[in-house]
Write an enzyme that holds these catalytic residues in place. Sequence first.
Site, PDB file in Angstrom:
ATOM      1  N   THR A  28      34.799  45.219  47.892  1.00  0.00           N
ATOM      2  CA  THR A  28      35.335  45.493  46.550  1.00  0.00           C
ATOM      3  C   THR A  28      36.809  45.080  46.497  1.00  0.00           C
ATOM      4  O   THR A  28      37.520  45.202  47.500  1.00  0.00           O
ATOM      5  CB  THR A  28      35.174  46.986  46.231  1.00  0.00           C
ATOM      6  OG1 THR A  28      33.781  47.269  46.125  1.00  0.00           O
ATOM      7  CG2 THR A  28      35.850  47.361  44.913  1.00  0.00           C
ATOM      8  N   SER A  30      39.957  42.370  44.435  1.00  0.00           N
ATOM      9  CA  SER A  30      40.134  41.021  43.888  1.00  0.00           C
ATOM     10  C   SER A  30      39.810  39.942  44.917  1.00  0.00           C
ATOM     11  O   SER A  30      39.321  38.867  44.555  1.00  0.00           O
ATOM     12  CB  SER A  30      41.563  40.858  43.367  1.00  0.00           C
ATOM     13  OG  SER A  30      42.495  41.157  44.387  1.00  0.00           O
ATOM     14  N   ASP A  83      34.992  41.933  53.307  1.00  0.00           N
ATOM     15  CA  ASP A  83      35.720  42.840  52.411  1.00  0.00           C
ATOM     16  C   ASP A  83      37.220  42.557  52.519  1.00  0.00           C
ATOM     17  O   ASP A  83      37.681  41.971  53.503  1.00  0.00           O
ATOM     18  CB  ASP A  83      35.421  44.295  52.804  1.00  0.00           C
ATOM     19  CG  ASP A  83      35.671  45.281  51.667  1.00  0.00           C
ATOM     20  OD1 ASP A  83      36.278  44.887  50.652  1.00  0.00           O
ATOM     21  OD2 ASP A  83      35.276  46.453  51.806  1.00  0.00           O
ATOM     22  N   GLU A 105      32.551  51.495  50.980  1.00  0.00           N
ATOM     23  CA  GLU A 105      33.008  50.402  51.856  1.00  0.00           C
ATOM     24  C   GLU A 105      32.861  50.795  53.323  1.00  0.00           C
ATOM     25  O   GLU A 105      32.457  49.977  54.153  1.00  0.00           O
ATOM     26  CB  GLU A 105      34.476  50.073  51.553  1.00  0.00           C
ATOM     27  CG  GLU A 105      34.654  49.350  50.230  1.00  0.00           C
ATOM     28  CD  GLU A 105      36.095  49.163  49.824  1.00  0.00           C
ATOM     29  OE1 GLU A 105      36.359  48.228  49.065  1.00  0.00           O
ATOM     30  OE2 GLU A 105      36.961  49.957  50.257  1.00  0.00           O
TER      31      GLU A 105
HETATM   32  C1  5RP Z   1      38.992  48.710  47.528  1.00  0.00           C
HETATM   33  C2  5RP Z   1      39.650  48.116  48.709  1.00  0.00           C
HETATM   34  C3  5RP Z   1      40.104  46.710  48.603  1.00  0.00           C
HETATM   35  O1  5RP Z   1      39.492  45.958  49.587  1.00  0.00           O
HETATM   36  C4  5RP Z   1      41.574  46.665  48.783  1.00  0.00           C
HETATM   37  O2  5RP Z   1      42.174  47.516  47.816  1.00  0.00           O
HETATM   38  C5  5RP Z   1      42.118  45.246  48.639  1.00  0.00           C
HETATM   39  O3  5RP Z   1      41.965  44.829  47.316  1.00  0.00           O
HETATM   40  P1  5RP Z   1      42.525  43.437  46.833  1.00  0.00           P
HETATM   41  O4  5RP Z   1      41.701  42.378  47.480  1.00  0.00           O
HETATM   42  O5  5RP Z   1      42.359  43.466  45.332  1.00  0.00           O
HETATM   43  O6  5RP Z   1      43.974  43.356  47.229  1.00  0.00           O
HETATM   44  O7  5RP Z   1      39.801  48.718  49.738  1.00  0.00           O
HETATM   45  O8  5RP Z   1      38.677  50.062  47.744  1.00  0.00           O
END
Ligand code: 5RP
Length: 230
Positions: A28, A30, A83, A105
Amino acid sequence: MSKEELKRAAAAQALAYVENGMQLGLGTGSTAKHFVELLGERVRDGLRVIGVPTSEVTRADAERCGVPLTTLDEIDHLDLTVDGADEIDPSLNLIKGGGGALLREKIVAAASARMVVISDDSKWVDTLGRFPLPVEVIPFGLGATRHALAAAFAQAGVGGEISLRQGKDGHAFVTDGGHWIVDAHLGRIPDPPRLASLLSAIPGVVEHGLFIGLAKTVILAGSQGLRIVD
Ligand code: 5RP
């Protein structure tokens, strides 16, 4: 390259770990969203995989991209999870949960033979803790849980503010599991495994955002190119 281009480059590199027939955990955030989109392109070209999304947002993205989905009720293990992360240290310990999906996750990562983390290189740190540590909590007894959290932080030699995460509507942010998240502003976590065990022992804590020993490979994209750490 922009930060978005760096994230997409890391996501593209992660496709090298995907093989036909694999059962995949879909992260999850971006960066993970780039991976889901690129995976969807491969699926349209004939790649056969099945995915377990780590959030309702990722479920919607995967459906939109045509990635076939299943659940960890229908299957009991995964070959690979890809992830993002909020912070990554040189032992490949992570802070996750900035997007609020840390519980699913962690379940998905723990069910996977391999977790590959994709990120731009701004997330690489010497010591975890500058990013506020997300802790998913049961709404019942929040005051007592906050008290126990403060005691655990004191025992681990870290200290700082604990704030209840707010949603866009100004009320408490509610996770996919129906829980709340508190963010602990710790600054520096000198011993992440010790803090992780202290937090796991608190009854009102559903899960915390320290991912210890789960990531096997990190793909970091920076202005100098890609760096793979494993
Ligand atoms: C979500 C997460 C995401 O992997 C983390 O916040 C990184 O997000 P992004 O790729 O948008 O910087 O742990 O719960």
